[in-house]
Design a protein around this motif. Structure first.
Motif, PDB file in Angstrom:
ATOM      1  N   LYS A 217       0.983  -1.217  -0.021  1.00  0.00           N
ATOM      2  CA  LYS A 217      -0.153  -0.112  -0.184  1.00  0.00           C
ATOM      3  C   LYS A 217       0.891   1.223  -0.010  1.00  0.00           C
ATOM      4  O   LYS A 217       1.925   1.372   0.636  1.00  0.00           O
ATOM      5  CB  LYS A 217      -0.747  -0.116   1.153  1.00  0.00           C
ATOM      6  CG  LYS A 217      -1.825  -1.126   1.213  1.00  0.00           C
ATOM      7  CD  LYS A 217      -3.128  -0.679   1.821  1.00  0.00           C
ATOM      8  CE  LYS A 217      -4.291  -1.722   1.670  1.00  0.00           C
ATOM      9  NZ  LYS A 217      -4.951  -2.137   3.024  1.00  0.00           N
ATOM     10  N   LYS A 218       0.274   2.408  -0.678  1.00  0.00           N
ATOM     11  CA  LYS A 218       1.103   3.781  -0.618  1.00  0.00           C
ATOM     12  C   LYS A 218       1.554   3.975   0.632  1.00  0.00           C
ATOM     13  O   LYS A 218       0.764   3.804   1.760  1.00  0.00           O
ATOM     14  CB  LYS A 218       0.080   4.661  -1.413  1.00  0.00           C
ATOM     15  CG  LYS A 218       0.296   4.352  -2.833  1.00  0.00           C
ATOM     16  CD  LYS A 218      -0.451   5.563  -3.506  1.00  0.00           C
ATOM     17  CE  LYS A 218      -0.436   5.614  -4.841  1.00  0.00           C
ATOM     18  NZ  LYS A 218       0.276   5.882  -5.875  1.00  0.00           N
ATOM     19  N   PRO A 219       2.652   4.475   1.077  1.00  0.00           N
ATOM     20  CA  PRO A 219       3.854   5.030  -0.236  1.00  0.00           C
ATOM     21  C   PRO A 219       4.527   3.902  -0.676  1.00  0.00           C
ATOM     22  O   PRO A 219       5.518   4.136  -1.339  1.00  0.00           O
ATOM     23  CB  PRO A 219       4.532   5.913   0.479  1.00  0.00           C
ATOM     24  CG  PRO A 219       4.721   5.690   2.070  1.00  0.00           C
ATOM     25  CD  PRO A 219       3.163   5.184   2.278  1.00  0.00           C
ATOM     26  N   LEU A 220       4.496   2.514  -0.282  1.00  0.00           N
ATOM     27  CA  LEU A 220       4.924   1.476  -0.658  1.00  0.00           C
ATOM     28  C   LEU A 220       4.536   1.075  -1.974  1.00  0.00           C
ATOM     29  O   LEU A 220       3.262   1.295  -2.297  1.00  0.00           O
ATOM     30  CB  LEU A 220       4.965   0.405   0.478  1.00  0.00           C
ATOM     31  CG  LEU A 220       5.712   0.680   1.889  1.00  0.00           C
ATOM     32  CD1 LEU A 220       5.722  -0.661   2.480  1.00  0.00           C
ATOM     33  CD2 LEU A 220       6.978   1.225   1.824  1.00  0.00           C
ATOM     34  N   PRO A 221       5.398   0.511  -2.920  1.00  0.00           N
ATOM     35  CA  PRO A 221       5.060   0.123  -4.071  1.00  0.00           C
ATOM     36  C   PRO A 221       4.005  -1.179  -4.034  1.00  0.00           C
ATOM     37  O   PRO A 221       4.373  -2.098  -3.069  1.00  0.00           O
ATOM     38  CB  PRO A 221       6.332  -0.237  -4.791  1.00  0.00           C
ATOM     39  CG  PRO A 221       7.706  -0.397  -3.944  1.00  0.00           C
ATOM     40  CD  PRO A 221       6.790   0.485  -2.823  1.00  0.00           C
ATOM     41  N   ASP A 222       2.944  -1.125  -4.856  1.00  0.00           N
ATOM     42  CA  ASP A 222       2.302  -2.197  -4.977  1.00  0.00           C
ATOM     43  C   ASP A 222       3.079  -3.538  -5.396  1.00  0.00           C
ATOM     44  O   ASP A 222       4.323  -3.536  -6.001  1.00  0.00           O
ATOM     45  CB  ASP A 222       1.026  -2.126  -5.792  1.00  0.00           C
ATOM     46  CG  ASP A 222       1.474  -1.719  -7.187  1.00  0.00           C
ATOM     47  OD1 ASP A 222       2.375  -2.299  -7.780  1.00  0.00           O
ATOM     48  OD2 ASP A 222       0.586  -1.124  -8.085  1.00  0.00           O
ATOM     49  N   ASP A 223       2.609  -4.803  -5.555  1.00  0.00           N
ATOM     50  CA  ASP A 223       3.101  -5.938  -5.525  1.00  0.00           C
ATOM     51  C   ASP A 223       3.670  -5.799  -7.076  1.00  0.00           C
ATOM     52  O   ASP A 223       4.602  -6.611  -7.275  1.00  0.00           O
ATOM     53  CB  ASP A 223       2.186  -7.195  -5.698  1.00  0.00           C
ATOM     54  CG  ASP A 223       1.935  -7.527  -4.024  1.00  0.00           C
ATOM     55  OD1 ASP A 223       2.433  -6.768  -2.986  1.00  0.00           O
ATOM     56  OD2 ASP A 223       1.012  -8.124  -3.688  1.00  0.00           O
ATOM     57  N   GLU A 224       2.767  -5.423  -8.011  1.00  0.00           N
ATOM     58  CA  GLU A 224       3.222  -5.562  -9.474  1.00  0.00           C
ATOM     59  C   GLU A 224       4.422  -4.768  -9.545  1.00  0.00           C
ATOM     60  O   GLU A 224       5.487  -5.094 -10.390  1.00  0.00           O
ATOM     61  CB  GLU A 224       2.032  -5.068 -10.432  1.00  0.00           C
ATOM     62  CG  GLU A 224       2.314  -4.984 -11.900  1.00  0.00           C
ATOM     63  CD  GLU A 224       3.097  -6.360 -12.367  1.00  0.00           C
ATOM     64  OE1 GLU A 224       2.643  -7.356 -11.726  1.00  0.00           O
ATOM     65  OE2 GLU A 224       3.893  -6.202 -13.158  1.00  0.00           O
ATOM     66  N   THR A 225       4.665  -3.534  -8.999  1.00  0.00           N
ATOM     67  CA  THR A 225       5.746  -2.492  -9.094  1.00  0.00           C
ATOM     68  C   THR A 225       6.950  -3.226  -8.443  1.00  0.00           C
ATOM     69  O   THR A 225       8.264  -3.186  -8.914  1.00  0.00           O
ATOM     70  CB  THR A 225       5.352  -1.158  -8.528  1.00  0.00           C
ATOM     71  OG1 THR A 225       4.297  -0.811  -9.038  1.00  0.00           O
ATOM     72  CG2 THR A 225       6.786  -0.175  -8.806  1.00  0.00           C
ATOM     73  N   ALA A 226       6.754  -3.760  -7.562  1.00  0.00           N
ATOM     74  CA  ALA A 226       7.860  -4.625  -6.638  1.00  0.00           C
ATOM     75  C   ALA A 226       8.399  -5.614  -7.742  1.00  0.00           C
ATOM     76  O   ALA A 226       9.547  -5.751  -7.592  1.00  0.00           O
ATOM     77  CB  ALA A 226       7.404  -4.970  -5.373  1.00  0.00           C
ATOM     78  N   ALA A 227       7.613  -6.389  -8.257  1.00  0.00           N
ATOM     79  CA  ALA A 227       7.975  -7.363  -9.077  1.00  0.00           C
ATOM     80  C   ALA A 227       8.950  -6.889 -10.186  1.00  0.00           C
ATOM     81  O   ALA A 227       9.876  -7.399 -10.655  1.00  0.00           O
ATOM     82  CB  ALA A 227       6.669  -8.296  -9.683  1.00  0.00           C
ATOM     83  N   GLN A 228       8.303  -5.635 -10.870  1.00  0.00           N
ATOM     84  CA  GLN A 228       8.944  -5.154 -12.092  1.00  0.00           C
ATOM     85  C   GLN A 228      10.223  -4.612 -11.476  1.00  0.00           C
ATOM     86  O   GLN A 228      11.262  -4.693 -12.298  1.00  0.00           O
ATOM     87  CB  GLN A 228       8.214  -3.668 -12.230  1.00  0.00           C
ATOM     88  CG  GLN A 228       7.199  -4.257 -13.293  1.00  0.00           C
ATOM     89  CD  GLN A 228       6.331  -2.840 -13.591  1.00  0.00           C
ATOM     90  OE1 GLN A 228       5.750  -2.127 -12.769  1.00  0.00           O
ATOM     91  NE2 GLN A 228       6.676  -2.389 -14.978  1.00  0.00           N
TER      92      GLN A 228
END
Ligand code: SF4
Length: 417
Positions: A217-228
């Protein structure tokens, strides 16, 4: 059961300027001062640590092949104390001439003289805690250094001729975007390290971040962004000539961390200092995590002469060897698991769905990937025992490692106990 003999030692140096907002390591905060010479806290700690080392049973024929000073910020340790610890290790166990002696070191915590002294004492590998190349992200994490300190640290390495160094980076920081992550990867490569560690931020409940944020959850990246971010690191670093040899680690040929490979291979090692874990004679043991409780434990240990902890079970060893070994790109040799062929059969059945998804791969005796594209092929390869090792695929298997390890844990935990 024959256990491997410990040929490695981890030494925990707990001192840090301050506590970073994501960190739950066992540390002692010492404030901004960088020269801790003559500080009683440091002298008392070193003395307890050396007593612990001197009290540990040594095996006469086995010298240390790797020593790792971790922390904490080991570069805050004064040279006198460092020399004392190395001398004690050498006296008790012996240190091989060609041993890898590593130290975690933070920008802004060492001088040219200190680096020269490290080299003279035999330290030959340094792991620099860079984390990010943006001042705003470093400040957001509560780090005590800034980008200019990273540049100064590398300039000092160059002056002393230190080439064998690693850089640590963290992805998934609050408000960190993909561009910043790419910039950090590229800036790191430009500094010409032999090794890089890229960790995804883990939210530990007791930390400032753990109390403030929720995973994904914001401000942390979502799972998809973390995987990217993970895929980006894999692609940028492998294209720059680094082997992705472990789920979070990259190295040029011949520069894998020999000490950490001992952990991933589930081999024995000594651990010394507060919060340090050891694995000797099939027993895992973690020392108390504060200075006062560690000192009380050392006192007790000196009197009783032994550590009271249970032997790891066959189930523990099997699962630990699998879970640690699957972190390595080379995977786990089935023979290394030391279990019956029925158990291996059960293991392959549990992993079968992941073989078909190509998250898990089988390797032949030459380390080449076997094809598992269809059921018939899978059964055939299994039947002729051509699988020498199993491994997670890169990057998909590594990205979904939690799913695979959870399935393994569920399948075997009760069964083998
Ligand atoms: S410098 Fe490292 S060990 Fe110390 S508080 Fe920060 S992350 Fe933790």
């Amino acid at each position: 059961m024959n256990y491997s003999l410990p040929e490695s030692a981890y030494i925990h140096i707990p001192f840090c300027h301050r506590r970073c907002y994501y960190c739950d390591f066992p540390i002692s905060v010492v404030g901004n001062q960088t020269d801790l010479t003559g500080r009683k806290t440091v002298e008392d700690y070193t003395s307890a640590l050396c007593q612990e080392i001197l009290h540990t049973n040594a095996i006469a024929s086995v010298k240390l092949k790797t020593v790792f000073f971790g922390g904490g910020t080991p570069s805050l340790l004064p040279i006198g104390e460092l020399a004392q610890i190395l001398k004690t290790l050498n006296q008790q166990f012996g240190i091989e001439d060609q041993a890898e002696i590593s130290m975690e070191i933070d920008p802004g915590t060492f001088s040219l003289e200190k680096l020269q002294a490290y080299r003279d004492l035999g330290l030959n590998r340094f792991s620099l805690g860079v984390q990010a190349f943006q001042d705003e992200l470093l400040a957001r994490c509560g780090r005590s250094h800034r980008v200019k300190d990273i540049e100064k640290a590398i300039a000092l390495f160059e002056q002393v001729g230190i080439k064998n160094f690693s850089l640590d980076l963290i992805s998934g920081l609050p408000d960190q975007n993909l561009n910043q992550w790419q910039q950090s990867l590229e800036a790191a490569i430009a500094l010409n390290p032999q090794h890089l560690s890229c960790y995804d931020l883990v939210l530990e409940p007791v930390t400032a971040f753990g109390k403030q944020f929720e995973p994904g959850k914001k401000p942390l990246p979502d799972d998809e962004t973390a995987a990217q971010m993970y895929r980006l690191a894999q692609s940028v670093l492998t294209q720059a000539g680094y082997d992705h040899y472990e789920i979070s680690n990259y190295a040029r040929p011949d520069y894998q961390c020999r000490h950490n490979r001992v952990y991933w291979k589930n081999q024995a090692y000594y651990g010394f200092g507060m919060g340090a874990a050891s694995y000797t004679n099939g027993q895992r043991f973690s020392r108390p995590r504060t200075r006062a409780t560690y000192y009380a434990w050392v006192k007790d240990y000196l009197q009783s002469g032994s550590v009271d902890c249970p032997q790891t079970s066959e189930c523990d060893r099997f699962l630990e060897t699998l879970m640690l070994g699957l972190r390595l790109t080379e995977g786990v040799k089935l023979s290394q698991l030391n279990v019956s062929s029925a158990r291996i059969e059960q293991l392959l059945q549990t992993l079968e769905p992941y073989f078909h998804q190509q998250w898990v791969v089988g390797l032949d005796h030459q380390g080449k990937i076997l094809s598992f594209l269809d059921q018939k092929n899978f059964d055939k390869i299994k039947a002729v025992n051509s699988i020498d090792a199993i491994a997670l695929s890169d990057p998909n298997g590594f990205l979904f490692s939690n799913t695979i390890l959870t399935a393994l844990f569920r399948a075997f935990k009760d069964d083998l106990d």
